[in-house]
Design a protein around this motif. Structure first.
Motif, PDB file in Angstrom:
ATOM      1  N   SER B  17      30.279  -2.608  25.326  1.00 13.91           N
ATOM      2  CA  SER B  17      29.293  -2.122  24.357  1.00 13.91           C
ATOM      3  C   SER B  17      27.977  -2.869  24.493  1.00 13.91           C
ATOM      4  CB  SER B  17      29.837  -2.269  22.932  1.00 13.91           C
ATOM      5  OG  SER B  17      30.283  -3.590  22.747  1.00 13.91           O
ATOM      6  N   ASP B  18      27.991  -4.038  25.139  1.00  8.03           N
ATOM      7  CA  ASP B  18      26.744  -4.762  25.353  1.00  8.03           C
ATOM      8  C   ASP B  18      25.841  -4.050  26.330  1.00  8.03           C
ATOM      9  OD1 ASP B  18      28.036  -8.162  25.107  1.00  8.03           O
ATOM     10  OD2 ASP B  18      27.511  -6.655  23.632  1.00  8.03           O
ATOM     11  N   MET B  19      26.381  -3.113  27.146  1.00 11.04           N
ATOM     12  CA  MET B  19      25.582  -2.450  28.175  1.00 11.04           C
ATOM     13  C   MET B  19      24.794  -1.282  27.617  1.00 11.04           C
ATOM     14  SD  MET B  19      26.690  -4.532  30.122  1.00 11.04           S
ATOM     15  CE  MET B  19      28.273  -5.243  29.936  1.00 11.04           C
ATOM     16  N   ASP B  20      25.055  -0.874  26.380  1.00  8.70           N
ATOM     17  CA  ASP B  20      24.369   0.297  25.846  1.00  8.70           C
ATOM     18  C   ASP B  20      22.905  -0.025  25.620  1.00  8.70           C
ATOM     19  OD1 ASP B  20      24.771   2.311  22.819  1.00  8.70           O
ATOM     20  OD2 ASP B  20      23.832   2.719  24.754  1.00  8.70           O
ATOM     21  N   PRO B  21      21.992   0.663  26.295  1.00 10.69           N
ATOM     22  CA  PRO B  21      20.575   0.280  26.194  1.00 10.69           C
ATOM     23  C   PRO B  21      19.966   0.528  24.822  1.00 10.69           C
ATOM     24  CG  PRO B  21      20.832   2.220  27.564  1.00 10.69           C
ATOM     25  CD  PRO B  21      22.192   1.724  27.277  1.00 10.69           C
ATOM     26  N   SER B  22      20.547   1.430  24.037  1.00  7.14           N
ATOM     27  CA  SER B  22      19.902   1.701  22.757  1.00  7.14           C
ATOM     28  C   SER B  22      20.240   0.635  21.718  1.00  7.14           C
ATOM     29  CB  SER B  22      20.322   3.086  22.251  1.00  7.14           C
ATOM     30  OG  SER B  22      21.728   3.148  22.227  1.00  7.14           O
ATOM     31  N   SER B  23      21.340  -0.083  21.888  1.00  8.93           N
ATOM     32  CA  SER B  23      21.670  -1.109  20.891  1.00  8.93           C
ATOM     33  C   SER B  23      20.879  -2.370  21.192  1.00  8.93           C
ATOM     34  CB  SER B  23      23.166  -1.418  20.920  1.00  8.93           C
ATOM     35  OG  SER B  23      23.493  -2.040  22.136  1.00  8.93           O
ATOM     36  N   PRO B  24      20.405  -3.083  20.163  1.00  8.93           N
ATOM     37  CA  PRO B  24      19.605  -4.290  20.412  1.00  8.93           C
ATOM     38  C   PRO B  24      20.467  -5.377  21.025  1.00  8.93           C
ATOM     39  CG  PRO B  24      20.060  -4.048  18.083  1.00  8.93           C
ATOM     40  CD  PRO B  24      20.554  -2.802  18.726  1.00  8.93           C
ATOM     41  N   GLU B  25      19.803  -6.253  21.784  1.00  4.45           N
ATOM     42  CA  GLU B  25      20.518  -7.296  22.515  1.00  4.45           C
ATOM     43  C   GLU B  25      21.034  -8.353  21.542  1.00  4.45           C
ATOM     44  OE1 GLU B  25      18.808  -7.981  26.549  1.00  4.45           O
ATOM     45  OE2 GLU B  25      18.730 -10.004  25.765  1.00  4.45           O
ATOM     46  N   PRO B  26      22.341  -8.465  21.341  1.00  2.00           N
ATOM     47  CA  PRO B  26      22.845  -9.478  20.405  1.00  2.00           C
ATOM     48  C   PRO B  26      22.659 -10.873  20.979  1.00  2.00           C
ATOM     49  CG  PRO B  26      24.649  -8.357  21.476  1.00  2.00           C
ATOM     50  CD  PRO B  26      23.415  -7.693  21.957  1.00  2.00           C
ATOM     51  N   SER B  27      22.584 -11.849  20.107  1.00  2.00           N
ATOM     52  CA  SER B  27      22.387 -13.217  20.577  1.00  2.00           C
ATOM     53  C   SER B  27      23.650 -13.686  21.257  1.00  2.00           C
ATOM     54  CB  SER B  27      22.074 -14.125  19.388  1.00  2.00           C
ATOM     55  OG  SER B  27      23.164 -14.102  18.509  1.00  2.00           O
ATOM     56  N   GLY B  28      23.496 -14.498  22.261  1.00  2.00           N
ATOM     57  CA  GLY B  28      24.665 -14.978  22.998  1.00  2.00           C
ATOM     58  C   GLY B  28      25.291 -13.903  23.851  1.00  2.00           C
ATOM     59  N   THR B  29      24.487 -12.921  24.239  1.00  2.00           N
ATOM     60  CA  THR B  29      25.059 -11.846  25.047  1.00  2.00           C
ATOM     61  C   THR B  29      25.372 -12.350  26.441  1.00  2.00           C
ATOM     62  OG1 THR B  29      24.733  -9.563  25.682  1.00  2.00           O
ATOM     63  CG2 THR B  29      22.900 -11.008  25.962  1.00  2.00           C
ATOM     64  N   LEU B  30      26.316 -11.696  27.082  1.00  2.00           N
ATOM     65  CA  LEU B  30      26.775 -12.194  28.369  1.00  2.00           C
ATOM     66  C   LEU B  30      26.078 -11.558  29.553  1.00  2.00           C
ATOM     67  CD1 LEU B  30      30.337 -12.309  27.092  1.00  2.00           C
ATOM     68  CD2 LEU B  30      29.274 -14.228  28.203  1.00  2.00           C
ATOM     69  N   LEU B  31      25.284 -10.498  29.313  1.00  2.00           N
ATOM     70  CA  LEU B  31      24.538  -9.908  30.412  1.00  2.00           C
ATOM     71  C   LEU B  31      23.141  -9.660  29.890  1.00  2.00           C
ATOM     72  CD1 LEU B  31      23.972  -8.355  33.026  1.00  2.00           C
ATOM     73  CD2 LEU B  31      25.034  -6.388  32.012  1.00  2.00           C
ATOM     74  N   SER B  32      22.154 -10.356  30.396  1.00  2.00           N
ATOM     75  CA  SER B  32      20.796 -10.124  29.924  1.00  2.00           C
ATOM     76  C   SER B  32      19.999  -9.447  31.026  1.00  2.00           C
ATOM     77  CB  SER B  32      20.143 -11.442  29.506  1.00  2.00           C
ATOM     78  OG  SER B  32      20.376 -12.419  30.474  1.00  2.00           O
ATOM     79  N   MET B  33      19.238  -8.458  30.625  1.00  2.00           N
ATOM     80  CA  MET B  33      18.465  -7.690  31.598  1.00  2.00           C
ATOM     81  C   MET B  33      17.147  -8.402  31.868  1.00  2.00           C
ATOM     82  SD  MET B  33      20.715  -5.444  31.830  1.00  2.00           S
ATOM     83  CE  MET B  33      20.173  -4.027  32.725  1.00  2.00           C
ATOM     84  N   GLY B  34      16.375  -7.877  32.806  1.00  2.00           N
ATOM     85  CA  GLY B  34      15.124  -8.519  33.185  1.00  2.00           C
ATOM     86  C   GLY B  34      13.987  -8.141  32.254  1.00  2.00           C
ATOM     87  N   ARG B  35      12.887  -8.897  32.362  1.00  2.00           N
ATOM     88  CA  ARG B  35      11.700  -8.589  31.574  1.00  2.00           C
ATOM     89  C   ARG B  35      10.486  -8.720  32.468  1.00  2.00           C
ATOM     90  NH1 ARG B  35      14.906  -6.830  28.836  1.00  2.00           N
ATOM     91  NH2 ARG B  35      15.481  -7.306  26.709  1.00  2.00           N
ATOM     92  N   LYS B  91       4.073  -8.901  36.513  1.00  2.00           N
ATOM     93  CA  LYS B  91       4.785 -10.120  36.907  1.00  2.00           C
ATOM     94  C   LYS B  91       6.166 -10.083  36.264  1.00  2.00           C
ATOM     95  CE  LYS B  91       3.723 -14.136  35.393  1.00  2.00           C
ATOM     96  NZ  LYS B  91       3.213 -15.465  35.033  1.00  2.00           N
ATOM     97  N   ILE B  92       7.170 -10.542  37.003  1.00  2.00           N
ATOM     98  CA  ILE B  92       8.527 -10.588  36.431  1.00  2.00           C
ATOM     99  C   ILE B  92       8.668 -11.909  35.681  1.00  2.00           C
ATOM    100  CG2 ILE B  92      10.977 -10.604  36.940  1.00  2.00           C
ATOM    101  CD1 ILE B  92      10.515  -8.992  39.335  1.00  2.00           C
ATOM    102  N   THR B  93       9.072 -11.840  34.415  1.00  2.00           N
ATOM    103  CA  THR B  93       9.234 -13.081  33.651  1.00  2.00           C
ATOM    104  C   THR B  93      10.692 -13.453  33.467  1.00  2.00           C
ATOM    105  OG1 THR B  93       9.068 -11.725  31.686  1.00  2.00           O
ATOM    106  CG2 THR B  93       7.104 -12.917  32.363  1.00  2.00           C
ATOM    107  N   ARG B  94      11.609 -12.517  33.616  1.00  2.00           N
ATOM    108  CA  ARG B  94      13.017 -12.854  33.454  1.00  2.00           C
ATOM    109  C   ARG B  94      13.846 -12.011  34.400  1.00  2.00           C
ATOM    110  NH1 ARG B  94      15.780 -12.167  27.662  1.00  2.00           N
ATOM    111  NH2 ARG B  94      16.852 -10.408  28.573  1.00  2.00           N
ATOM    112  N   PHE B  95      14.779 -12.634  35.101  1.00  2.00           N
ATOM    113  CA  PHE B  95      15.666 -11.919  35.999  1.00  2.00           C
ATOM    114  C   PHE B  95      16.986 -11.641  35.288  1.00  2.00           C
ATOM    115  CE2 PHE B  95      13.609 -11.845  40.103  1.00  2.00           C
ATOM    116  CZ  PHE B  95      12.563 -12.726  39.886  1.00  2.00           C
ATOM    117  N   GLN B  96      17.787 -10.750  35.873  1.00  2.00           N
ATOM    118  CA  GLN B  96      19.097 -10.437  35.311  1.00  2.00           C
ATOM    119  C   GLN B  96      19.979 -11.658  35.345  1.00  2.00           C
ATOM    120  OE1 GLN B  96      20.846  -7.165  37.413  1.00  2.00           O
ATOM    121  NE2 GLN B  96      21.364  -6.140  35.519  1.00  2.00           N
ATOM    122  N   ASP B  97      20.762 -11.845  34.288  1.00  2.00           N
ATOM    123  CA  ASP B  97      21.559 -13.064  34.193  1.00  2.00           C
ATOM    124  C   ASP B  97      22.945 -12.720  33.683  1.00  2.00           C
ATOM    125  OD1 ASP B  97      21.424 -16.148  32.358  1.00  2.00           O
ATOM    126  OD2 ASP B  97      21.982 -15.749  34.432  1.00  2.00           O
TER     127      ASP B  97
END
Lengths: 284, 116
Positions: B17-35, B91-97
């Motif tokens: 459920s963390d992968m659903d793009p419409s839901s906001p990114e919960p804190s402590g998430t295990l997959l963070s997308m780039g910015r 400019k990329i400020t955050r990579f996938q993690d």
């Protein structure tokens, strides 16, 4: 064009001197060390090959390195079709790839028929939907729960990778293109009977083709979701995927919109280094 | 110096459920997308970055201004928008993690191709 004229037609010359003494003359019966091993005057033969130069420290990148570092996966193509000779040139680069035991365990299938590409895309999208319902709990109307994904991620970590699962879901919902409207697709089939690991050899051939295409300014994108086509008997017959062949991956090629190639930043990886004295260090 | 995954981290996993793009990114998430960061003063409005983005996470907010789409954009930090931009304002400020089971081992800071 035969090999001799090809080697002669390069611009740089390297003159090599070959000692022909042991091969000249006839071997007739008795071997006399005095006359038969006599060193005759060596014949000069000009071997012309492309001259390769070791770069100095901090030298700018040469053409091959620039092609490698500027390569980007292209997903926005023009409608213009590639001419036949250009596709053949790219396939030639794939033909000359190294492989285990020189088995060359690959087969290329070029598809330029827009109607078939459309049909195959629809089939893959439908299969992606069904596969997602069996594998992804977050997919709408999914058959499995979160406990299933937890268990599967433990047993089949690579198959249930989150990026792969998300991509499959987006493909099924038509938010992600499959071959991104490319005019030409090259399917890479792998011969499973080959020595060693034939999937690696297919990857090497594919990289040769991608780098050759990018050196012409074309755009490519690897599309491995096309392996879902193996579930469809109709397209297996169309592409010729019978024993011993299986579908490994596919490459979408076309003229890119704009100039997408350029250098970007990328993560560095740790490399373990053992030098001549046996010291171990970790380089980034 | 080599990184490792502790047993405690191994028990964690990124929930689907963390992968659903419409839901906001919960804190402590295990997959963070780039910015990505865009300098809207120098943007020339050619829209090439919006077209080329494979994750469809950029949008035009004006004639010469670009922003990321949505509250939790699906940017995969591929970097396709960086070379195609002619005035080079992106400019990329955050990579996938990834964290937990899929954590990257032995990865370090990003940099451009180095001429050794």
């Amino acid at each position: 064009m035969d090999l001799k004229t090809m080697n002669d037609s390069s611009s740089e010359n390297i003159t090599a001197v070959l000692d022909d003494s042991l091969t000249s003359g006839q071997m007739t019966g008795a071997f006399d060390t005095k006359t038969d091993l006599k060193h005759e005057k060596p014949k000069e033969r000009k071997i012309k090959r492309s001259k390769k130069k070791i770069p100095e420290q901090g030298a700018p990148f040469n053409e091959v390195e620039r092609t490698i570092f500027e390569r980007r996966s292209v997903r926005v193509f023009k409608d213009k079709q590639l001419p036949d000779y250009l596709v053949k040139r790219i396939l030639e680069a794939g033909r000359y790839a190294p492989s285990a035991g020189n088995c060359q365990a690959w087969k290329f299938v070029v598809v330029q028929d827009k109607n078939m590409i459309q049909e195959m895309t629809e089939r893959v999208v439908k299969l992606a939907g069904w596969t997602s319902r069996f594998m992804n709990p977050a997919f709408p109307k999914s058959f499995v729960g979160n406990w299933f994904s937890r268990l599967m991620m433990k047993c089949f970590t690579s198959l249930f990778h989150p990026t792969g699962m998300t991509g499959l879901g987006q493909l099924a919902k038509k938010e992600l293109g499959l071959w991104h409207d490319a005019p030409t697709i090259i399917f890479l089939l792998v011969d499973e009977r080959s020595a060693g690991d034939p999937h690696i050899d297919v990857g090497i051939a594919g990289t040769n083709m991608v780098l050759a295409a990018h050196s012409f300014g074309l755009g490519t994108c690897w599309v491995s979701f096309s392996t879902l086509l193996e579930m469809s008997p109709k397209f297996k017959k169309y592409l010729g995927i019978d024993y011993p062949y299986r579908l490994a991956t596919s490459i979408a090629i076309g003229y890119p919109k704009g100039i997408p190639d350029g250098m970007v930043e990328r993560e560095t990886h740790e490399t373990v280094w053992y030098n001549e004295n046996g010291d171990k260090r970790i380089e980034i | 110096m080599a990184t490792y995954i502790s047993n405690k981290e191994k028990k964690l996993y990124p929930k689907m459920s963390d992968m659903d793009p419409s839901s906001p990114e919960p804190s402590g998430t295990l997959l963070s997308m780039g910015r990505v960061e865009i300098d809207n003063d120098t943007c020339n409005g050619c829209k090439l970055c919006v077209e080329v983005c494979p994750a469809n996470s950029l949008m035009m907010t004006g004639k010469t201004s670009v922003a990321m789409k949505g509250e939790n954009p699906t940017c995969i930090a591929c970097g396709d928008c960086v070379p195609i931009c002619l005035p080079k304002v992106i400019k990329i400020t955050r990579f996938q993690d990834y964290k937990g089971r899929y954590k990257h081992l032995g990865r370090n800071e990003t940099c451009a191709p180095r001429q050794f």
